[in-house]
Design an enzyme around this catalytic site. Structure first.
Site, short mmCIF file in Angstrom:
data_model
loop_
_atom_site.label_atom_id
_atom_site.label_comp_id
_atom_site.label_asym_id
_atom_site.label_seq_id
_atom_site.Cartn_x
_atom_site.Cartn_y
_atom_site.Cartn_z
N GLY A 408 8.86 6.48 -2.87
CA GLY A 408 9.34 5.46 -1.94
C GLY A 408 8.67 4.13 -2.22
O GLY A 408 7.66 4.04 -2.92
N GLY A 410 7.30 0.57 -0.20
CA GLY A 410 6.96 0.02 1.10
C GLY A 410 6.54 -1.43 1.02
O GLY A 410 6.64 -2.08 -0.03
N GLY A 411 6.08 -1.96 2.15
CA GLY A 411 5.71 -3.37 2.19
C GLY A 411 4.50 -3.69 1.34
O GLY A 411 4.36 -4.81 0.84
N GLY A 413 3.44 -1.63 -1.36
CA GLY A 413 3.47 -1.11 -2.72
C GLY A 413 4.45 0.04 -2.89
O GLY A 413 5.28 0.31 -2.02
N THR A 414 4.32 0.73 -4.04
CA THR A 414 5.22 1.83 -4.41
C THR A 414 4.42 3.13 -4.47
O THR A 414 3.28 3.14 -4.96
CB THR A 414 5.86 1.56 -5.78
OG1 THR A 414 6.52 0.29 -5.73
CG2 THR A 414 6.86 2.63 -6.14
N LYS A 429 -0.34 5.67 -4.43
CA LYS A 429 0.24 4.42 -3.94
C LYS A 429 -0.24 3.27 -4.82
O LYS A 429 -1.43 2.99 -4.91
CB LYS A 429 -0.17 4.16 -2.49
CG LYS A 429 0.40 2.87 -1.91
CD LYS A 429 -0.03 2.71 -0.45
CE LYS A 429 0.50 1.42 0.14
NZ LYS A 429 0.07 1.25 1.55
N ASP A 526 1.40 -0.22 13.30
CA ASP A 526 2.72 -0.09 12.70
C ASP A 526 3.25 1.33 12.85
O ASP A 526 3.70 1.96 11.89
CB ASP A 526 2.68 -0.48 11.21
CG ASP A 526 4.06 -0.81 10.67
OD1 ASP A 526 4.98 -1.04 11.47
OD2 ASP A 526 4.22 -0.84 9.44
#
Length: 716
Positions: A408, A410-411, A413-414, A429, A526
């Site tokens: 996936g 995200g904001g 990183g990957t 990550k 979050d």
């Protein structure tokens, strides 16, 4: 001895005969020149002299004109048989927009003709201040732009690099085009966009185009057209019989289509017209003996050849002692080179190893290694809790960060799936390009996860700071995110009500642990369903602590820039920029509503305030129709009392005033109580009469908040 001069005399006579043989360029009985321009077949001067009507050339006042196109004043400048192009003076696509900021010029449409604007023989030229684009049915074929820092310094033709002049090639053959010309203001505020035009490269580069300086001296521009012959034309051709014949070629157009055409092709050096049976002569470099090779160059029309003899041999005589010295010298040089290569390779390995070590240290410092040490010094309990992986370990684990290993994005990183040497499956990550703010978030996540030890929080295994971007290694959670499981419309087995209660209870317990059970309270900041992972037994794991923050025991809130996700963002935090533990409670309330309704936090089908799931849910509660928005699985498997109990708990979590919301510990206790009373094996039937209106007593969640709840449309 007398045979030698006779032999040379025969060669000379053959050369003279060859060079003086008249070459044929047009059909028998037809003229092959008009003025100074040669008109070779398949073109012809007059209707009966060309291969078809498109190739008819009119000779008026010693000037040839291509008459078959829409505009009959296309003066022919040159016909090139080798490139299969005809260069004509086309109506000018030049426009001096000194008093107009934008202008579009359209070309002659060659759509029904066998001609194309040749991409290899033309180029776009812009003179002046502005931008020019060549368009073909809405697509950009080529373009360039200029700047005019000094209007008076006009660029030379062969020094056109962007200041008052630019050039660009086109990517495909075209049958029509338009030029969009936009002017820019030069110094002093005056507009002077100049001119733009498509022009034949050779004419422009050689300076034979008289209007190239300003674009207004000459109303015509030389443009090269690629001419093609159809399958019906094939039967009218009799290519020269000296090596070669008819060959099929393809024209690739900008719109993705292609056109097949025929041409006469020669695999020998020739001069003349290959489209006529006796129109070309084979070039034999008879004057070049065996010690020389023949080098040739064609003229501008591609029908004549100038050749020269080039010495490409090297002769030398050697004696036996010279051969022996050569062997000795060769062996010595070879040994010396091998020794030198070995030394160079050893030095290279040492230098490479040293550079790699320095690079790792530099990356470690840049990626927050010093910041991590400072955090450990400030909090001694963190020492030795963070495992540092090497870059080589993680590259092997993720197959060098293969795209197929991505779990996936995200904001921050990957995330990649990897397998360590000991067989453990992990999630790696890879952060995005590091800047100061992202670096602090990354180290913050490392520090927080290092001290968190809870079965419902993703476990940190370690990190790597010696790569160009930092890497975080955590346990691999196999079953995806809660968001995917709730909102996957193709899922044949939706999550049961019992599992939803379990997930809600576990997440509430994990967040309560972060708020009150750690040595330093942690605000997640979050909480959302995409940050809740599920293992193969649907156990919840809270993840992604990139925006989380430590809070001192004596602090009640954090004053920060507003960060979060639309649909989960606490309205009170949005207005005051003060994040409290009750802000996490609000976000969890939205997660509860997602579990109850199966709907996304932001809807694309509802409008106004109702786009927000929280607002939609609260309005349904106030109007007594909340059962109508619950998920079908929830209604089928849950009792009315427990569903309303969870709904009332969600309402308390979503209270606009943070002080009226319960703590996460209270939420976890209440959910655990509801879960213990739930009997998952029973199939409830008492909801068949409960549909769209109910009288609910909402005293448990305090004052109404519908008048103060914000629409997501108002959040920037």
């Amino acid at each position: 001895m007398k045979l030698f001069p006779v032999y040379h005399l025969l060669i000379l006579l053959s050369l003279i005969t060859t060079s003086t043989t008249a070459l044929i360029y047009s059909k028998e009985g037809c003229k092959d020149t008009c003025g100074k321009v040669k008109i070779p077949y398949p073109f012809g001067i007059g209707a009966n002299c060309s291969i078809n009507q498109w190739y008819v050339v009119d000779c008026n006042s010693s000037k040839p004109y291509l008459s078959a196109l829409a505009l009959k004043h296309l003066e022919v400048l040159r016909v090139n048989l080798e490139n299969q192009t005809i260069t004509v003076n086309a109506p000018s696509s030049i426009y001096n927009c000194q008093h107009q900021n934008r202008r579009q010029i359209s070309s002659i449409d060659l759509g029904r003709s066998p001609f194309f604007y040749s991409y290899s023989d033309n180029k776009l030229v812009l003179k002046g201040c502005g931008n020019a684009l060549i368009m073909d049915h809405g697509g950009v074929v080529a373009g360039c732009s200029t700047s005019c820092t000094n209007y008076s310094s006009v660029s030379e033709r062969n020094n056109c690099f962007g200041i008052y002049c630019c050039q660009s090639t086109i990517s495909n053959d075209l049958q029509s085009y338009s030029i969009n010309l936009t002017g820019l203001e030069r110094q002093g505020g005056e507009g002077a966009c100049g001119s733009a035009f498509l022009v034949d490269k050779r004419s422009y580069d050689e300076g034979t185009f008289s209007g190239q300086s300003t674009g207004v001296d000459n109303p015509y521009v030389p443009i090269s057209l690629l001419w093609t012959l159809t399958h019906s034309d094939k039967n009218k051709l009799s290519c020269c019989d000296q090596g070669g014949g008819l060959t099929n070629y393809t024209v690739d157009l900008f719109n993705g289509t292609s056109v097949n055409y025929w041409r006469c092709y020669k695999d020998i050096i020739y001069e003349g017209n290959p489209y006529l049976p006796f129109g070309c002569n084979r070039i034999v470099c008879a004057s070049c003996n065996n010690l020389f090779s023949c080098d040739y160059k064609r003229n501008n029309n591609g029908d004549a050849v100038n050749f020269t003899c080039v010495d490409d041999t090297y002769k030398f005589e050697s004696k036996s002692w010279q051969s022996q010295m050569g062997v000795i010298l060769g062996v010595s040089i070879s040994m010396g080179l091998l020794f030198l290569i070995a030394i160079i390779y050893a030095l290279y390995k040492v230098i490479k190893k040293t550079k790699a070590k320095r690079r790792r240290k530099r990356f470690f410092k840049r990626n927050g290694g010093l910041l991590l040490k400072q955090q450990e010094e400030a909090e001694p309990s963190l020492v030795d809790k963070t495992i540092l992986f090497t870059s080589r370990e993680l590259e092997k684990a993720t197959d060098y960060f293969n795209e197929n290993r991505i779990l996936g994005r995200g904001g921050q990183g990957t995330v990649y799936k990897g397998m360590l040497v000991d067989g453990r499956i992990v999630a790696v990550k890879k952060s995005k390009v590091v800047d100061e703010s992202q670096l602090e978030q990354f180290i913050n996540e490392v520090v927080i996860l290092s001290q968190v030890n809870h079965r419902n929080v993703v476990k940190l295994l370690g990190c790597c700071l010696e790569t160009d971007v930092p890497l975080l290694v955590s346990e691999f959670i196999s079953n995806g995110t809660l968001y995917d499981r709730i909102h996957n419309e193709t899922d044949e087995f939706p999550i049961s009500w019992n599992t939803r209660l379990q997930i809600a209870t576990e997440v509430a317990g994990a967040v309560a642990y972060l708020h009150s059970a750690t040595s330093i309270p942690i605000y997640h900041r979050d909480i959302k369903t995409t940050n809740i992972l599920l293992d193969d037994k649907h156990r919840a794991k809270v993840s992604d602590f990139g925006t989380s923050r430590f809070v001192s025991m004596d602090q009640t809130h954090l004053t920060t820039l507003v960060k979060g996700t639309f649909g989960y963002l606490d309205p009170e935090y949005f207005q005051s920029s003060q994040f409290t533990e009750k802000s996490d409670v609000y976000s969890f309330g939205v997660v509860l509503v997602e579990l109850l309704t199966g709907e996304k936090p932001i809807s694309l089908t509802r409008f106004g305030e109702n786009r927000s799931l929280a607002a939609h849910f609260m309005l349904a509660m106030e109007e007594g129709r909340v059962m109508s928005i619950f998920d079908a699985t929830v209604i089928k498997e849950g009792t009315r009392d427990e569903l309303l109990a969870v709904a009332n708990l969600a309402m308390r979590c979503l209270n606009f005033s943070g002080k009226n919301r319960p703590t996460m510990k209270e939420v976890a206790v209440e959910l655990e109580s509801i879960r213990m009373q739930h009997v998952p094996s029973e199939v409830q039937t008492n909801f068949e009469q409960v549909m769209y209106r109910e009288e609910l007593q909402l005293s448990t969640y305090g004052e109404s908040t519908s008048s103060t709840f914000m629409s997501v449309d108002n959040i920037n």
